[in-house]
Design a protein around this motif. Structure first.
Motif, short mmCIF file in Angstrom:
data_model
loop_
_atom_site.label_atom_id
_atom_site.label_comp_id
_atom_site.label_asym_id
_atom_site.label_seq_id
_atom_site.Cartn_x
_atom_site.Cartn_y
_atom_site.Cartn_z
N VAL A 40 35.02 -30.90 -29.60
CA VAL A 40 36.34 -30.34 -29.33
C VAL A 40 36.71 -30.73 -27.90
CG1 VAL A 40 37.67 -28.21 -29.09
CG2 VAL A 40 35.93 -28.40 -30.87
N THR A 42 38.01 -30.75 -24.15
CA THR A 42 37.98 -29.65 -23.20
C THR A 42 39.36 -29.04 -22.99
OG1 THR A 42 38.19 -31.26 -21.40
CG2 THR A 42 35.97 -30.52 -21.95
N GLN A 45 39.93 -26.16 -25.58
CA GLN A 45 39.03 -25.03 -25.66
C GLN A 45 39.68 -23.71 -25.24
OE1 GLN A 45 35.54 -26.25 -23.54
NE2 GLN A 45 34.91 -27.65 -25.18
N ASP A 46 40.59 -23.75 -24.29
CA ASP A 46 41.26 -22.53 -23.82
C ASP A 46 42.60 -22.31 -24.50
OD1 ASP A 46 39.14 -22.12 -22.11
OD2 ASP A 46 40.09 -23.22 -20.46
N ARG A 51 44.37 -25.95 -30.96
CA ARG A 51 43.31 -26.27 -31.93
C ARG A 51 43.77 -26.07 -33.37
NH1 ARG A 51 37.76 -23.63 -30.17
NH2 ARG A 51 37.05 -24.94 -31.87
#
Length: 80
Positions: A40, A42, A45-46, A51
């Motif tokens: 995934v 970076t 990710q937040d 996503r």
């Protein structure tokens, strides 16, 4: 009915391949490299919404000269 029409189905042979299309969301080069490695990126990710929008397992394929983005849906003959 197929035999009467002159078609012979063999075991394990793909009879028809259709596609399930998904929305195309462009990715940056580094993001695509990460996805191709099964990771995934970076930057995602937040961002859970990012996503959800990106389909990481869909692929580009060609059928009859047309490009499709999504998943293959095969029908196979299982008779011997």
């Amino acid at each position: 009915m197929l035999r009467e029409a002159g078609y012979a189905a063999r075991a394990g042979q793909i009879i028809d391949a259709s596609f399930v299309t998904v929305s195309r969301q462009p990715m940056r080069r580094k993001e695509r490299e990460c996805v191709n490695q099964g990771e995934v990126p970076t930057a995602w990710q937040d961002q859970p919404a990012q996503r959800r929008r990106k389909d990481m397992s869909a692929r580009w394929v060609k059928k009859n000269g047309q490009s499709h983005f999504g998943y293959r849906n095969h029908i196979k003959n299982l008779l011997n």
